[in-house]
Enzyme design. Structure first.
Site, PDB file in Angstrom:
ATOM      1  N   GLY A 137      46.213  44.120  39.903  1.00 50.39           N
ATOM      2  CA  GLY A 137      47.344  43.432  40.248  1.00 50.39           C
ATOM      3  C   GLY A 137      48.277  43.532  38.787  1.00 50.39           C
ATOM      4  N   HIS A 163      44.921  46.380  28.833  1.00 51.98           N
ATOM      5  CA  HIS A 163      43.878  46.414  29.838  1.00 51.98           C
ATOM      6  C   HIS A 163      42.456  46.183  28.908  1.00 51.98           C
ATOM      7  CE1 HIS A 163      45.561  47.297  33.668  1.00 51.98           C
ATOM      8  NE2 HIS A 163      46.038  48.467  33.191  1.00 51.98           N
TER       9      HIS A 163
HETATM   10  P1  A3P Z   1      45.065  48.453  46.464  1.00 49.97           P
HETATM   11  O1  A3P Z   1      44.923  50.105  45.726  1.00 49.97           O
HETATM   12  O2  A3P Z   1      44.125  47.846  46.834  1.00 49.97           O
HETATM   13  O3  A3P Z   1      46.328  48.333  47.498  1.00 49.97           O
HETATM   14  P2  A3P Z   1      47.498  47.689  38.943  1.00 49.97           P
HETATM   15  O4  A3P Z   1      48.685  47.377  39.273  1.00 49.97           O
HETATM   16  O5  A3P Z   1      46.547  46.959  38.233  1.00 49.97           O
HETATM   17  O6  A3P Z   1      47.094  49.182  38.942  1.00 49.97           O
HETATM   18  O7  A3P Z   1      46.842  47.307  40.686  1.00 49.97           O
HETATM   19  C1  A3P Z   1      47.126  48.172  41.801  1.00 49.97           C
HETATM   20  C2  A3P Z   1      46.726  47.397  43.136  1.00 49.97           C
HETATM   21  O8  A3P Z   1      47.592  46.229  43.106  1.00 49.97           O
HETATM   22  C3  A3P Z   1      46.762  48.280  44.163  1.00 49.97           C
HETATM   23  O9  A3P Z   1      45.994  47.725  45.187  1.00 49.97           O
HETATM   24  C4  A3P Z   1      48.226  47.887  44.703  1.00 49.97           C
HETATM   25  O10 A3P Z   1      48.443  48.396  45.860  1.00 49.97           O
HETATM   26  C5  A3P Z   1      48.111  46.555  44.398  1.00 49.97           C
HETATM   27  N1  A3P Z   1      49.848  46.030  44.305  1.00 49.97           N
HETATM   28  C6  A3P Z   1      50.661  46.570  43.628  1.00 49.97           C
HETATM   29  N2  A3P Z   1      51.864  45.956  43.816  1.00 49.97           N
HETATM   30  C7  A3P Z   1      51.606  44.685  44.306  1.00 49.97           C
HETATM   31  C8  A3P Z   1      52.429  43.451  44.797  1.00 49.97           C
HETATM   32  N3  A3P Z   1      53.493  43.359  44.601  1.00 49.97           N
HETATM   33  N4  A3P Z   1      51.714  42.619  45.779  1.00 49.97           N
HETATM   34  C9  A3P Z   1      50.261  42.728  46.003  1.00 49.97           C
HETATM   35  N5  A3P Z   1      49.511  43.871  45.393  1.00 49.97           N
HETATM   36  C10 A3P Z   1      50.168  44.770  44.719  1.00 49.97           C
END
Ligand code: A3P
Length: 367
Positions: free
Chosen positions: A102, A174
């Site tokens: 997230g 990270h």
């Molecule tokens: P999924 O692959 O399970 O859909 P990061 O940003 O740390 O790379 O994490 C990516 C994850 O957060 C992905 O999960 C993505 O779809 C989800 N994500 C990105 N934007 C989001 C938002 N605005 N609200 C909720 N989840 C989100």
């Protein structure tokens, strides 16, 4: 706040990072390495990393006991360097996370919350304030272009670009808590916001992400490496525990610990916590005007995923990572996708490992 959108722009942080670092002429990140040689010299770097365990397929190195993307390691060494790397400022806010937990969402929420005086979040559709509807940075930029990722920036020799940002600065990492320099972790004026996620959903999300570069990689391979503490940013339990323990020591001041699932359940509550933590609580007037809900809507998965800038083909000038376009960061955006990829036995195995590692900490991912 009751903004009309006509007030003069306030020149205080955070500002979209890309607006500061991108060379207007070329549209690319101004690629001048830091003066002062903060990055390790090539032979010095070789002597540090040559004996480290590695995973060439996943492009990982085991640096100081943690499995990290090898391209981050020079940046981490630079950040760790006393007096030479990262120069913290009063009011800095660091967003910390494991990949795929997230980060993108937290970047958007923190940016929208902290920059709300200069950039009021657009009101709900139907409101006639067109200027605010069009001009918010998060409507034209990917959240990663608003908030820089420290290890990537320093690894590119661009760490000094952070100096150009007005305070309060917003940045992300990270890196494990134990690998951050004391100038961040022992600094009462530097705040950390951490987001964690059910490790099962994190691994599934990571697999989908890694497949963009390695289409043939079996899910089982990534799953096994996670269970063994050898996948990206592993051991993942060390990552989570480092920030969890720090948050327990000083929950009100230094580390705010958030959970992706709780944020999904009640994003407005998360935004209020975040605002209080960074010292910018919402005023009664802002509450009355629905600013919290406006921020939640602006940063929602559906809203962000469907923006032109975040459609699959878009490529951020800051990210510039070939396989990873702006759209790569928006996939499903929910909980429980692990059930579509893991057998109940696999899920139980990972849950049991994580539970054992977290035992006694007060933190659990069992529902
Ligand atoms: P999924 O692959 O399970 O859909 P990061 O940003 O740390 O790379 O994490 C990516 C994850 O957060 C992905 O999960 C993505 O779809 C989800 N994500 C990105 N934007 C989001 C938002 N605005 N609200 C909720 N989840 C989100």
């Amino acid at each position: 706040m009751g903004s009309t959108g006509d007030e003069p722009i306030v020149m205080a942080g955070p500002v979209p990072f890309v607006d500061v670092v991108v060379d207007n002429a070329g549209g690319a990140v101004a690629n001048k390495a830091d003066p002062g040689g903060v990055l390790p010299q090539e032979d010095e770097y070789e002597s540090i990393v040559s004996s480290l365990p590695s995973n060439p397929k996943l492009q990982l190195l085991c640096y100081q006991g943690k499995w990290l993307l090898e391209s981050w390691v020079p940046g981490i060494i630079a950040i760790q360097r006393p007096g030479g790397g990262f120069a913290p400022r009063h009011g800095d806010v660091v967003l910390a996370s494991l990949p795929k937990c997230g980060t993108t969402w937290l970047k958007a929420l923190a940016f929208a919350t902290m920059a709300r005086r200069a950039h009021p979040p657009p009101p709900a559709a139907g409101d006639d304030d067109e200027r605010r509807q069009r001009h918010h940075p998060l409507l034209r930029l990917n959240p990663h272009d608003c908030v820089p990722s420290m290890e990537k920036l320093f690894a590119a020799g661009l760490g000094s670009k952070m100096d150009a940002l007005p305070s309060p600065r917003l940045m992300a990492t990270h890196v494990h808590h134990s690998l951050l320099p004391a100038s961040i972790t022992d600094n009462p004026h530097c705040k950390i916001i951490y987001i964690c996620r059910d490790p099962k959903d994190m691994i599934v999300s990571l697999w989908h992400f890694v497949r963009r570069r390695l289409p043939e990689i079996p899910f089982l391979e990534l799953f096994e490496s996670a269970c063994e503490g050898r996948c990206l940013s592993s051991p993942i339990w060390d990552h989570i525990l480092g920030y969890w323990n720090a948050s327990k020591t000083s929950p009100e001041t230094t580390v705010l610990f958030l959970r992706y699932e709780e944020l999904l359940h009640d994003p407005a509550d998360g935004v209020r916590k975040l605002a209080r933590f960074v010292g910018q609580p919402f005023s009664p007037e802002e509450e009355e005007a629905g600013v919290v809900e406006d921020i939640v809507r602006l940063c929602s998965f559906e809203q962000m995923k469907n923006l032109e800038v975040n459609k699959a083909a878009g490529l951020s000038p800051v990210l510039q990572q070939n396989a990873y376009t702006n759209g790569s960061f928006f996939r499903k955006g929910g909980t429980g996708d692990w059930a579509n990829h893991m057998t109940p036995e696999m899920a139980e195995r990972l849950d049991a490992i994580v539970e054992e590692k977290l035992r006694g900490s007060g933190l659990s991912f069992r529902s």
